[in-house]
Design an enzyme around this catalytic site. Structure first.
Site, PDB file in Angstrom:
ATOM      1  N   LYS A 192      -6.114 110.630  23.662  1.00 16.00           N
ATOM      2  CA  LYS A 192      -5.623 109.275  23.169  1.00 16.00           C
ATOM      3  C   LYS A 192      -4.812 108.495  24.019  1.00 16.00           C
ATOM      4  O   LYS A 192      -3.559 109.075  24.363  1.00 16.00           O
ATOM      5  CB  LYS A 192      -4.958 109.720  21.758  1.00 16.00           C
ATOM      6  CG  LYS A 192      -4.888 108.403  20.808  1.00 16.00           C
ATOM      7  CD  LYS A 192      -3.695 108.414  19.814  1.00 16.00           C
ATOM      8  CE  LYS A 192      -2.570 108.125  20.592  1.00 16.00           C
ATOM      9  NZ  LYS A 192      -2.099 106.556  20.762  1.00 16.00           N
ATOM     10  N   GLU A 268       6.226 116.071  28.143  1.00 16.75           N
ATOM     11  CA  GLU A 268       6.995 115.688  28.918  1.00 16.75           C
ATOM     12  C   GLU A 268       7.630 114.424  28.517  1.00 16.75           C
ATOM     13  O   GLU A 268       6.905 113.203  28.148  1.00 16.75           O
ATOM     14  CB  GLU A 268       5.959 114.796  30.199  1.00 16.75           C
ATOM     15  CG  GLU A 268       6.844 114.844  31.497  1.00 16.75           C
ATOM     16  CD  GLU A 268       7.281 113.182  31.818  1.00 16.75           C
ATOM     17  OE1 GLU A 268       8.242 112.881  31.258  1.00 16.75           O
ATOM     18  OE2 GLU A 268       6.168 112.356  32.268  1.00 16.75           O
ATOM     19  N   CYS A 302      10.596 107.420  32.584  1.00 18.90           N
ATOM     20  CA  CYS A 302      11.100 108.512  31.959  1.00 18.90           C
ATOM     21  C   CYS A 302      12.468 108.944  32.851  1.00 18.90           C
ATOM     22  O   CYS A 302      13.341 109.407  32.400  1.00 18.90           O
ATOM     23  CB  CYS A 302      10.122 109.668  31.581  1.00 18.90           C
ATOM     24  SG  CYS A 302       9.049 109.975  32.783  1.00 18.90           S
ATOM     25  N   GLU A 399      18.217 106.885  25.919  1.00 16.70           N
ATOM     26  CA  GLU A 399      17.309 106.311  26.958  1.00 16.70           C
ATOM     27  C   GLU A 399      17.042 104.785  26.428  1.00 16.70           C
ATOM     28  O   GLU A 399      16.516 104.547  25.420  1.00 16.70           O
ATOM     29  CB  GLU A 399      16.113 107.064  26.829  1.00 16.70           C
ATOM     30  CG  GLU A 399      15.030 106.674  27.878  1.00 16.70           C
ATOM     31  CD  GLU A 399      13.913 107.642  27.975  1.00 16.70           C
ATOM     32  OE1 GLU A 399      13.177 107.776  26.651  1.00 16.70           O
ATOM     33  OE2 GLU A 399      13.236 108.198  28.914  1.00 16.70           O
TER      34      GLU A 399
END
Ligand code: TXE
Length: 500
Positions: A192, A268, A302, A399
């Protein structure tokens, strides 16, 4: 005071057509069962690039049925490893042949500078498949001299149907990190893509079929997370799940996997990586590298070096130069030559980043430059630098995933290690020093999956990537990624003397 390139009045027309917008199930492009579509947007303008078939639970189910059949009945897992390797090699060659289209589509859908997509990401994409093609016929078990009069051996077998959910920040590379090892080890896949960037996954999957991939081996379902993504994570007939995205969604998919069939999960997730500039650093070089570590890919990495720790002795000089460097960063249409920074991916991320900038100002960090949107359309944000950032501020904890550099001051190494580790994340770290002992000490003391010494964002197909703590579980790339897609079977046979 701001020297970013002027945003073009009219966006440059991308040199590519959108040819594939349907779901790819069992080797064919098909509409979604519901007939629904969703728009994928150009981040430069917010306008629609194309309407893409919107997969949901029923389409995931169709795709899993196709992948199951391709796994159980073959030919994929039953082909020789060499034949699988040849298909992956042919695919990598086709990627090189179609690199212009892939790079242009990636930039159009994502907003990243075209030069970056063309010179770094598409070549790396092909490289990853060359790398995994090389593994396909080198995966084997052991013969073990265990106790007793038995022949003990282990077989390394594919797990089965792999579910893979990828994000929008590196659509092609995330495809390669997941699809490459799964195919090399003989699995079949339902992937996906992210709803923001569905286009290159469909194009790449089409090329894989052109290279000879049998139908049903790789199925691509475009669609949203809570519908298609959740259906994949909780599907009873998916044998393994790999996910890249936010830590919050990582928790959701892990729970869905546990509550359904306990499929193993690799994750991750997010990061808040420290970039530590020691007192012996060459300041000009450190400024440039710290700038790259944070601003690369619009700050949407990331592993972005989003906490720039600078030793107090060089702090003032570093700050002045970092601010000047950010103000010089060229922002504009990512199709224009020389542009370093394009738009953020979508309005959600754009609003989130501006909220964090406001939070930085309200918590009394010093806004050195930037801080606002750029232009009046699309999702462009000024390269922003905060100084005087304290560990407990939200901008030093969360983040941000945008072009916002936070600079913090430190006095000694012990202190900076402890502060660098005081986060729920543990993805990566940068260390800038000329002292080998400092480099060795810090690389062992930092609780992260990757330490870059005097470099940053150096990625190689053979080098593992993944996080400590809430940055994830497991490793992708390299030899380590193969085990994510393999089962180990022990086979024990009595040894009998016959004949003599
Ligand atoms: O992430 P999500 P979003 C971080 C970054 C960013 C934040 C939010 O901080 O600002 O996450 O971004 C699918 N079940 N990263 O909202 O939701 C979704 O469709 C199953 C870091 O884009 O995690 C997409 O395919 N799947 C990151 C993928 O998960 C679900 C890269 C990622 O989306 C789902 C991107 C659900 N309930 C964002 N909900 C990195 N580690 O590089 C969503 N998805």
């Amino acid at each position: 005071r701001y020297s970013t390139a002027v945003l073009a009045e009219e966006p440059i027309t991308p040199p590519v057509q959108v040819n594939y917008t349907k779901l790819l199930i069992n080797g064919e492009f098909v509409d979604s069962t519901s007939g629904k579509t969703f728009p994928t947007l150009d981040p430069r303008t917010g306008e629609v690039i194309a309407h893409v078939a919107e997969g949901d639970a029923e389409d995931i189910d169709r795709a899993v049925v196709a992948a199951r059949k391709a796994f159980d009945e073959g030919p994929w897992p039953k082909m020789t490893a060499y034949e699988r390797s040849r298909i992956l090699l042919r695919f990598a060659d086709l990627v090189e042949k179609h690199s212009d289209e892939l790079a242009a589509l990636e930039t159009w859908d994502n907003g990243k500078p075209h030069e970056q997509a063309a010179k770094a990401e598409v070549p790396m994409f092909a490289r990853l498949f060359h790398y995994y093609a090389g593994w396909a016929d080198k995966i084997h078990g052991l013969t073990v001299p265990a106790d007793g009069n038995y022949h003990h051996q282990t077989l390394h077998e594919p797990i089965g149907v792999a579910g893979q959910i990828i994000p929008w920040n590196f659509p092609l590379l995330m495809f390669a990190w997941k699809v490459g090892p799964a195919l090399a080890t003989g699995n079949t896949i339902v992937l996906k893509s992210a709803e923001q960037t569905p286009l290159t996954a469909l194009y790449a999957a089409k090329l894989l079929h052109e290279a000879g991939l049998p139908p049903g081996v790789l199925n691509v379902v475009s669609g949203y997370g809570p519908t298609a993504g959740a259906a994949l994570a909780s599907h009873m007939d998916v044998d393994k799940l790999a996910f890249t995205g936010s830590t919050n969604t990582g928790k959701i998919v892990l729970e869905l996997a546990a509550k359904s069939n306990l499929k193993p999960v690799t994750l991750e997730l997010g990061g808040k990586s420290p970039f530590i500039v020691c007192e012996d650093a060459d300041v000009d070089k450190a400024v440039e590298l710290a700038h790259f570590a944070l601003f690369f890919n619009q700050g949407q990495c990331c592993c972005a070096g989003s906490r720039t720790f600078v030793h107090e002795k060089i702090y003032d000089e570093f700050l002045e130069k970092a601010k000047a460097r950010a103000a010089r960063r060229t922002v504009g249409d990512p199709f224009k030559k020389g542009i370093e920074q394009g738009p953020q991916i979508d309005s959600e991320q754009f609003d989130k980043i501006l909220r964090y900038i406001r939070s930085g100002i309200e918590s009394n960090a010093t806004l050195e430059c930037g801080g606002e949107r750029l232009g009046s359309k699309g999702y462009f944000i000024q390269p922003t630098v905060f100084s005087n950032v304290q560990d407990d501020m939200l901008i030093a904890q969360d983040e941000i995933f945008g072009p916002v550099q936070s600079i913090l001051k430190f006095k000694d190494l012990k202190e900076v290690v402890s502060r660098a580790n005081q986060t729920r994340y543990g993805l990566a770290a940068g260390v800038f020093t000329q002292n080998i002992d400092t480099a060795n000490t810090l690389s062992r003391a930092l609780r992260v999956g990757t330490v870059w010494i005097n470099c940053f964002d150096v990625f190689d197909a053979a080098i593992p990537f993944g996080g400590y703590k809430m940055s994830g579980q497991g490793r992708e790339k390299g030899i380590y990624s193969l085990n994510n897609y393999l089962q180990v079977k022990a086979v024990v046979t009595p040894l009998k003397n016959t004949a003599w």
